[in-house]
Design a protein around this motif. Structure first.
Motif, short mmCIF file in Angstrom:
data_model
loop_
_atom_site.label_atom_id
_atom_site.label_comp_id
_atom_site.label_asym_id
_atom_site.label_seq_id
_atom_site.Cartn_x
_atom_site.Cartn_y
_atom_site.Cartn_z
N ARG A 286 53.66 -53.52 26.84
CA ARG A 286 53.28 -52.30 27.57
C ARG A 286 52.17 -52.61 28.56
N HIS A 287 51.31 -53.60 28.19
CA HIS A 287 50.23 -54.02 29.09
C HIS A 287 50.15 -55.54 29.08
N VAL A 288 49.97 -56.14 30.25
CA VAL A 288 49.71 -57.58 30.31
C VAL A 288 48.29 -57.77 30.83
N LEU A 289 47.52 -58.57 30.12
CA LEU A 289 46.13 -58.84 30.52
C LEU A 289 46.04 -60.31 30.91
N VAL A 290 45.56 -60.58 32.11
CA VAL A 290 45.54 -61.95 32.60
C VAL A 290 44.11 -62.50 32.55
N ASN A 291 43.92 -63.47 31.66
CA ASN A 291 42.63 -64.14 31.51
C ASN A 291 42.53 -65.30 32.52
N ALA A 292 43.68 -65.74 33.03
CA ALA A 292 43.68 -66.79 34.06
C ALA A 292 43.08 -66.21 35.35
N SER A 293 42.86 -67.07 36.33
CA SER A 293 42.16 -66.66 37.56
C SER A 293 43.01 -65.72 38.42
N PRO A 294 42.37 -65.01 39.35
CA PRO A 294 43.13 -64.18 40.29
C PRO A 294 44.15 -65.01 41.09
N HIS A 295 43.82 -66.27 41.35
CA HIS A 295 44.75 -67.16 42.05
C HIS A 295 46.01 -67.36 41.21
N GLU A 296 45.81 -67.62 39.92
CA GLU A 296 46.94 -67.82 39.00
C GLU A 296 47.73 -66.51 38.85
N LEU A 297 47.02 -65.38 38.81
CA LEU A 297 47.69 -64.08 38.72
C LEU A 297 48.64 -63.90 39.90
N ALA A 298 48.16 -64.26 41.11
CA ALA A 298 49.01 -64.12 42.30
C ALA A 298 50.25 -65.01 42.17
#
Ligand SMILES: Cc1cc2nc3c(=O)[nH]c(=O)nc-3n(C[C@H](O)[C@H](O)[C@H](O)COP(=O)(O)OP(=O)(O)OC[C@H]3O[C@@H](n4cnc5c(N)ncnc54)[C@H](O)[C@@H]3O)c2cc1C
Length: 525
Positions: A286-298
């Protein structure tokens, strides 16, 4: 996003088991949510780990991050963490040669001693009085700003009202911090000691109009409402282990060797595709939380990746058979090395080093600071080494941006390590090399990490220790209510790249968990 039949589904999937991912996992699991944490490396912790880097040697070093200031006691209490900090007896020591004689500035050990130390260096009372006024001001700001970090983001005006001191606001939030340093202090060494807090992991000049140095300074003086930096007992891995235990006890699943490779989200949820040594899998959340960097998120969401704000530091870990003797006859090495030991960090030296690096050269006199954590926390050494008087030594170098290593990382690392240690040797009565322990294979116990090494090992974009340039701790267009929101409604950042991220704080992990719980309360889906 409704899960395909057969796809495992969770309330929250967290990408990355850095300390922030684990904080989010623990809060959500304790609130009754089903949680899966995917970590690409073979272990948890990201940049907050204790490890034994030297073959056959019982020394558990904080391999990357090493001091804690920004972790709110509230997080430790809420999660019931078995984790302790120990304060250092000495704040800092800075050796210098004046009138052809070795001397220095020892800060700490009580007010009278510190006053006398300033008088010994500067010959008068003025600089210490200025020091007390300046840090009195930052202390009052710390008391007011630190508690806001775990609340919804204040607006700029709200935070300004909370600070309630126009001079302090202008000094820290509006004018390049170099202006305040020059206005308050006269002595070049004292100015340099103050400025270093603005330059940790941040490649900027004292007068940089971007104010990146001010944001870095702010995060270095507000921690715990006092700005004190303490040693984690057992090394930084003790925090990570306590967090992983808290998350697991509350029911979270944590899997290592699982690299997220894609996130597909819509208004109702998201799917995360991951890769292991055995192949690919998909989980729904239902929710994904990304602990990796904003670069990795992109990269994961298929968006255009932002240009990384490169890192600029050298990290060196060492084990010594004994502490080296100092040229300064008035200071005991056990005190000098117990705090932050500044090398080549005079105000003028910092400006020169920055200018040289900005022009594409390694600084001729690389600035750095060193720390002996085993003086404060001997538990990181095995009993045999501790009994023989061994000590750890950590060095954090400034003003060496990633671009300087591009053409030959190994050769530049070697050259920089040599010139950095030469700056330290200039203040020692014996070369550091004579004090280095050797590992089981007879090699000296020393390892160095450049920004490119950190990018490779930890996926820090450009080797930036904070995932990206630090942000102001107030809302700006697009920052959302908690500073963790992204372009995807069900995907949040829960790592250092969030607003009010950076450093070992757990703050973005806490805030992302609060955003999820608040969303669930408001939507009841
Ligand atoms: C050398 C160094 C010294 C530092 N010193 C200090 C200090 O003394 N004090 C301080 O407060 N701060 C310090 N910092 C900064 C601090 O360590 C970081 O800002 C903080 O650890 C960030 O924590 P995090 O959990 O947000 O991210 P990270 O620790 O970076 O963790 C992110 C995790 O995500 C994982 N990951 C990435 N991509 C994927 C993927 N696709 N799939 C699955 N997993 C993925 C990574 O492997 C990693 O485990 C230092 C940092 C470095 C590098």
């Amino acid at each position: 996003m409704s899960a395909n039949q057969g796809t495992r589904a969770y309330d929250a999937v967290i990408v990355g088991a850095g300390h922030n991912g684990l904080v989010a996992a623990a809060y959500l699991a304790r609130a009754g949510r089903s949680v899966l944490v995917l970590e690409r490396l073979g272990h948890t912790g990201g940049a907050a780990v204790s490890s034994r880097p030297f073959a056959g040697v019982e020394a558990r070093l904080s391999r990357y991050s090493y001091l804690v200031s920004l972790l709110p006691p509230k997080i430790v209490a809420d999660l019931g963490l078995d984790f302790r900090l120990r304060s250092r007896t000495i704040s800092s020591y800075t050796p210098v040669e004046r009138a052809g004689r070795p001397t220095g500035l020892l800060v700490g050990g009580g007010e009278e001693r510190t006053r006398a130390a300033f008088a010994r260096l500067t010959g008068g009372e003025r600089e210490y009085a200025a020091w007390q006024r300046f840090y009195g001001m930052t202390g009052r700001v710390a008391e007011r700003v630190f508690p806001t970090l775990t609340e919804p983001l204040p607006s700029r005006d709200e935070l300004r009202r909370r600070v309630d001191d126009e001079t302090a606001w202008r000094t820290l939030f509006e004018e390049p911090v170099g202006a305040a340093v020059e206005e308050h202090f006269e002595d070049d060494l004292v100015r340099g000691v103050v400025l270093t807090d603005a330059l940790i992991g941040t490649f900027a000049d004292a007068h940089d109009p971007s104010l990146a140095q001010n944001r870095c300074f702010l995060y270095h003086v507000i921690g715990g409402g006092t700005g004190a930096w303490d040693v984690p007992v057992g090394g930084m891995g003790a925090l990570t282990d306590a967090l992983a235990a808290a998350a697991r006890t509350a029911g979270a699943e944590i899997v290592t060797g699982h690299e997220a490779v894609r996130i597909d989200g819509d208004a109702d949820g998201a799917e995360v595709t991951y890769r292991t040594a055995d192949g690919e899998g998909v989980v729904a959340a239902r929710h994904v939380l990304v602990n990796a960097s904003p670069h990795e998120l992109a990269v994961l969401t298929g968006a255009a990746a932002p240009e990384p704000a490169e890192g600029a530091q050298l990290k060196v870990n060492m084990l010594l058979t004994r502490l080296p003797r100092l040229r300064d006859p008035d200071v005991d090495p056990r005190e000098a090395f117990a705090g932050t030991f500044h090398i080549a960090e005079g105000y003028g030296q910092l400006a020169t080093a920055h200018a040289q690096a900005a022009a594409g050269r390694l600084p001729a006199a690389p600035p750095s600071e060193i720390y002996c954590h085993s003086l404060t926390d001997p538990t990181i050494l095995g009993p045999e080494l501790a009994g023989r008087g061994y000590q750890t030594l950590t060095l954090f170098g400034l003003h060496t941006p990633a671009r300087l290593f591009d053409h030959d990382n190994d050769a530049v690392r070697e050259e920089l390590l040599e010139s950095t240690l030469a700056q330290l040797d200039a203040h020692l009565a014996e070369p550091l090399a004579d004090c280095l322990a050797t590992d089981a294979d007879g090699r000296p116990c020393i390892e160095a990490k450049t920004p490119l090494d950190l990018e490779r090992d930890l996926r820090l974009p450009g080797g930036n220790i904070f995932h990206r340039a630090l942000s102001w701790p107030y809302s700006q267009p697009g920052t959302g209510r908690w500073g963790v929101e992204t372009a995807h409604p069900r995907v949040l950042l829960c790592g250092a790249g969030a607003v009010r991220g950076g450093g070992v704080s757990g703050v973005p992990g806490h805030n992302a968990a609060m955003a999820v719980l608040e969303h669930d309360r408001n939507h009841q889906d």
